[in-house]
Design a protein around this motif. Sequence first.
Motif, PDB file in Angstrom:
ATOM      1  N   GLN A 475      33.412  -6.916  -1.129  1.00 29.56           N
ATOM      2  CA  GLN A 475      32.485  -5.859  -0.296  1.00 29.56           C
ATOM      3  C   GLN A 475      31.496  -5.559  -1.221  1.00 29.56           C
ATOM      4  N   GLU A 478      28.617  -8.062  -1.166  1.00 27.81           N
ATOM      5  CA  GLU A 478      27.892  -8.106  -0.212  1.00 27.81           C
ATOM      6  C   GLU A 478      26.985  -6.875  -0.079  1.00 27.81           C
ATOM      7  N   TYR A 479      27.372  -5.570  -0.283  1.00 32.08           N
ATOM      8  CA  TYR A 479      26.754  -4.598  -0.227  1.00 32.08           C
ATOM      9  C   TYR A 479      25.475  -4.477  -1.013  1.00 32.08           C
ATOM     10  N   ALA A 482      23.020  -6.918   0.164  1.00 33.17           N
ATOM     11  CA  ALA A 482      22.094  -6.552   1.085  1.00 33.17           C
ATOM     12  C   ALA A 482      21.373  -5.386   0.656  1.00 33.17           C
ATOM     13  N   GLU A 520      22.815   2.598   9.289  1.00 34.86           N
ATOM     14  CA  GLU A 520      23.234   1.251   9.131  1.00 34.86           C
ATOM     15  C   GLU A 520      24.756   1.208   8.947  1.00 34.86           C
ATOM     16  N   ALA A 522      26.761  -0.759   7.310  1.00 33.79           N
ATOM     17  CA  ALA A 522      27.264  -1.054   6.003  1.00 33.79           C
ATOM     18  C   ALA A 522      27.532   0.533   5.439  1.00 33.79           C
ATOM     19  N   ASP A 523      26.362   1.077   5.545  1.00 32.02           N
ATOM     20  CA  ASP A 523      26.616   2.644   4.889  1.00 32.02           C
ATOM     21  C   ASP A 523      27.300   3.555   5.642  1.00 32.02           C
ATOM     22  N   LYS A 525      30.043   2.665   7.283  1.00 33.43           N
ATOM     23  CA  LYS A 525      31.297   2.433   6.846  1.00 33.43           C
ATOM     24  C   LYS A 525      31.809   2.986   5.674  1.00 33.43           C
ATOM     25  N   ARG A 526      30.737   2.839   4.442  1.00 39.88           N
ATOM     26  CA  ARG A 526      31.251   3.471   3.151  1.00 39.88           C
ATOM     27  C   ARG A 526      31.488   5.050   3.485  1.00 39.88           C
ATOM     28  N   GLY A 544      32.131   1.677  11.301  1.00 40.80           N
ATOM     29  CA  GLY A 544      30.676   1.819  11.406  1.00 40.80           C
ATOM     30  C   GLY A 544      29.903   1.889  12.401  1.00 40.80           C
TER      31      GLY A 544
END
Length: 717
Positions: A475, A478-479, A482, A520, A522-523, A525-526, A544
């Motif tokens: 992850q 991927e992050y 991106a 976003e 991804a962000d 989810k972080r 997310g």
Amino acid sequence: MKRWLQWTGAVCALAMLFAPGSALAEQAAITVQVTPAPAEETPVAIDTPVVADTPVAVEAPVVEETPVVADTPVAVEAPAVEETPVVVEVPVAVEAPAVEETPVVVEVPVEQAPAPQQTSAAVEEMPVVTDQPLTAREVAEVVTDPTERMKQAQLMLTDLHLYAGAADGLLGPQTALAIRTFQERWSLEITGMLNDETFIALNEKSAEAGSARRIQQRLIDLCYLRGKADGIFGERSQAALKLFQTMHGLAATGEMDAATESALFSDGVVALPERLTRGDKGEAVQRLQEKLRQFGFLTDKADGNYGPATATAVKRFQNHLLAQGVDAGLGIAATGEATSATQALLFDPAYSTYLCDIAQGLEGSEALRVERRLSQLGYMDMQPDEVFDEYAARTAAAFRDAAQLGQGDSLDKACVDALFSDAAPVAAHYVLHDIAYKDRGTAVREMETLLVRYGMTIKLPDGRYDDSFQKAVAQVYEYLTAKGSGGAQLFADSTRLTVAAQEALNNGALDNVGVVNPAEAADLKRIQRRLHTLYYLDKNLIDGVPGSVTTEAVSTFQATNGLNVTGVADAATLNLLFSDAAVYKRLPYRVEISIDDQRVYVYELNAQNEYERTQEFKCSTGLGNSTPRGIFLDCYPCDVWHYFEKFKCWAKYAFEVEGNIMIHSVIFSEAKESTLRESSLYGLGQKASHGCIRLKVSDAYWLYSHCKRGTLAVVIY
């Protein structure tokens, strides 16, 4: 015996001094009338004790022309050693007074004759009264009575452990056998009879045994020697004395000399610790374990219990001593029992564990021991083994640098001594190394902690490079890809984290708050992952997707951490959220379940709004990996009696964690406490369930009655 001999000698001396014609007899004024009588016609026997084998004739002084007849002879009896008649040519009988009686003063109106001269033989035979101990030969010469001699011999044979009968003065079979044994042992003529030579030797050896017993008893009192003080100074006694001499900086000869005796009986003598063995418990055992850990022989905790691991560690140390060439006379053997001698060397400040230089490529127990110490001090993170490889050499170089021992990646005697000393410097940080799938250790745990902090995983740090950790690394790749980060390639291989990748994470590869966009997925989810690990958001809501629950979680985080409550993850909120300073949600209870320890730890908020451990329960978690790990926020009490259809059993005070995973009591066959399945109770403290967490009934009730829904976080690791 000495007092008896001195008393006998005194009696003999007084008898001789008060004999007719002696100087004292002349000085006494005795009133007598003398009748004419030829001096030679009437010999008189006087009971004067004389220690002599042959009667001695003493000549009387010349008498004046007028014979004198005593009106009344004065008789004073004295205890006699041997009745030896002495022929004296004097018609007056005067007996010697007793030793303790006052001599009788009687007026003598006659002229005093000159005192007769004693013969040289009489002077030599008279016992001398002295405060000095008699020699063995002098004792033998004085004790002439056969019965008394035999009694003394029997007592001395008893002291020498050769005779166990009564001191009756009789030469029976047992006494004769003891005498023969003594004669044989000391290379005397074997007769079984108590002759002069044997009696003298018995006195000598008995005196030596008395001195040996005194030394042995002192060594026993100081824990250098075990057993009884038997007076036989053999190999064990010599080994104990050698150890004493070694501990006091004396020449280890095993023989008593003036310096050794002075040290042995001085006030500043060093006593050894009591022997320790399997089954012992307490501070002494803990102190032993701590030293064994320091020297790299023990890997377990110093818990004060002398169990199999401690015995094995002691045996390793004893084998190490033997490999160092420790004097066998000190009684060191690889038994696993912490003898006084073993502990004396273990705790001796001057003792050096050095056996050989440690360099890259070395294999064996010394490589393992040094790696254990480097790991203990924080320089090495990898599991210690018996191969001193390239990583171990780098950790040795780091230690040398920290201890200011110069450059280099090997360890000589000075470095080894410094490494195992009490003053060895602790590492500021372990030496980095590549980590890979299935590895374990501090390096893995540190990377897990960073990935949790940056919201890349919710896996609780446990130091295992497992599937969950591998997924987190993927992850990160991927992050960063991106986000267009140039460091993304460092994480392309999720099965491995190089030193460069670890350094990148440590240096803030994910600390790019400026480009975090909560809009976003991804962000977001972080952000959600991080809110979950701080107890603000349930893990089932990490999707997310923005929503009111996430907004509420952000608002609660802001309020708890003293930020403006907006519900929006602005820069200030993100900076604090992804830092070590972020504050957990303050729930009334935090329940931690350790699968490794098989324990439940309950923390409650105290008056300072900080978590404090208040309860500890023994538990049974699921066999294998059936108990899930993680943070569970929606836990609540459900049933007083809960029935498990699949397993056909009951449990009390069921507390739901997640789905079918519960915290509950031990197992019952029916909804009655009288139907307890005792095996479930005895199984507490080890894995035994199908995934649930079992407790004693009283402990399950405590959780059930105190922790309501929404008041706790259950953390299973």
